[in-house]
Design an enzyme around this catalytic site. Sequence first.
Site, PDB file in Angstrom:
ATOM      1  CB  SER A 293      -0.945  -0.036   1.209  1.00 60.86           C
ATOM      2  OG  SER A 293      -1.903   0.980   1.144  1.00 60.86           O
ATOM      3  CG  LEU A 294       1.674   5.607   2.367  1.00 59.92           C
ATOM      4  CD1 LEU A 294       1.524   6.481   1.129  1.00 59.92           C
ATOM      5  CD2 LEU A 294       1.145   6.320   3.603  1.00 59.92           C
TER       6      LEU A 294
END
Length: 584
Positions: A293-294
Amino acid sequence: MDQGLTAATYEPIRPHWFYRKPVDDEDLWLPFSQYDNNKLNSAFDESTEGQEEVVATDDAHYDVLLRERIRRAAYWEEEPTAVLRATWFYKGDMDPHYIPYPESLSEHLELATHWLPRTTVEDWDSSEMHRNTYSVKRGIENTGYEIPEGEPETVDHLVFMVHGIGPACDIHFRSIISCVNGFRTVARDLVETHCSAARAEGQIGRVEFLPVDWHNPLHATGVDKVIHRITLPSIERLRTFANETLLDLFFYSSPAYCQIILDTVATELNRLHGLFCSRHPDFQGEVSLVGHSLGSLILFDLLTNQVIGLGHPNIPEDSGRCVGAILAPSPQSKGLKATLSSLSSDGNQQSKFHRMRLMISSVDNESFNIGVGQAYIRYPQLSFNPCILFALGSPIGMFLTVRGLRHIDPDYSLPTCKGFYNIYHPLDPVAYRIEPLIQHNTCLPPVLIPHITAKRTHLKGGLTTDLKHKMTSVLLYAWQYFSYTPSGSRHSRHSTQDASAPKQQAESSTALPQSGRTYGISPGMLNRGRRIDYVLQQTAMESINEYLFAIQSHLCYWDSEDTALLLLREIYEESGIVLEDLSS
């Protein structure tokens, strides 16, 4: 008692070491592997009184301090736990398994065996003893404990795993440490099954996975107290969820907190790499990075701004790059043309100029003058050059686009990292593709990741139990954090799902498993001319309702055998080792 029995008939027993592990508000005593137990016994026998002996156990993830009788984590923060040198065990009527006695009591029991007839000791677990509540055994044999042999010490490849938003990484609310431990176990089992021949010939050892935590240091800055004061009291669960997870996205868009996140990740990567090398001085393998993800965006930004030639342990403190033009120029930028001109006239900045020109070749110049893109950041440097970057459920493509990037030049590659894979689940709402940014005039389907075996659940057989488990997990997650369903999310649900199904089916049917076929179209040099986008296969139950499994799809990678096997295939391919195909 036979008073004529002498100590000469006494047969000493080999102790086995245990460590305490808290599980669901209960402390369990678990045995060390046979390999670690032999090391602990040898160190104990050779130890000098008054001097502490430290023994690395559990593949060097934990250290045991023999004198203090504690076990502590080597790479991450974790509460130390007790260890025990066990020789005697007991089991009550209500106990599910045998439990080791404290060492002091075991010593008294062992002393008694000098004078008790041997048959008496062996009969302590007989029916007569059971009537007296406890069954007692001497030695770990026949206690029911499964003692693992222990993994080989040789590490072929080191992988650092960086989490995404929030303190919990999966739908079971596990921390990054627990998720990486689980992923390491999955990968270990896959190596056993898919590399049996290579392991038998001693060609491979194991792949090490270590967690990188940046969430706790970020929220230890005191910003949570300020956020709490300005948070509205209504829909408390939903706002708490947003503050603990979604807020990290805004932090990364903030100049101050983005710098903290990047510095934390880079510092932790360098610390862990140095610590690992000190604990494995013979390590000669490569290092790869995994970002979820991030976390994948953080790693991509770091690697995009690395300086060629600085991948060594001793990096000057001022070696960070005050650059914001490669992917994200600062609002104070003098403009694209002026920046390129100044760099091209500087002989020491030729490589930087070349990489910048490749990445921004198709971005409108005017967008740089109005400050589109990431804030002005001083990018820290890593003490090593990674081999491959694996992005799981990654929003990199979306972030690059909203920063003003319309096209990635096919000749562009990460300065110090030669490989890049974008792996995603088809229902992941956070994931975006990368290859369309490189070849924007064509529609190259992603590579379909094959199932590890026939384990994947199909409509025939086994659907009810697995579906019930998955639906329970998803609904529990939603119940704990959300108190309502937004009205806008319900409209045209069926029509949207029906419209998207043919498109997804067409995309999946044209993608070829593990072939990475390019159809005569170059995917660019971001992954050495190889394919970049890889998609997991959707299960039969997930196709029942795509929205129901959307959240779980973004968090599925930590337990995904298909994902772990793809990582292992690409990692070992660098060493010329081909994993065995067991899917047929």
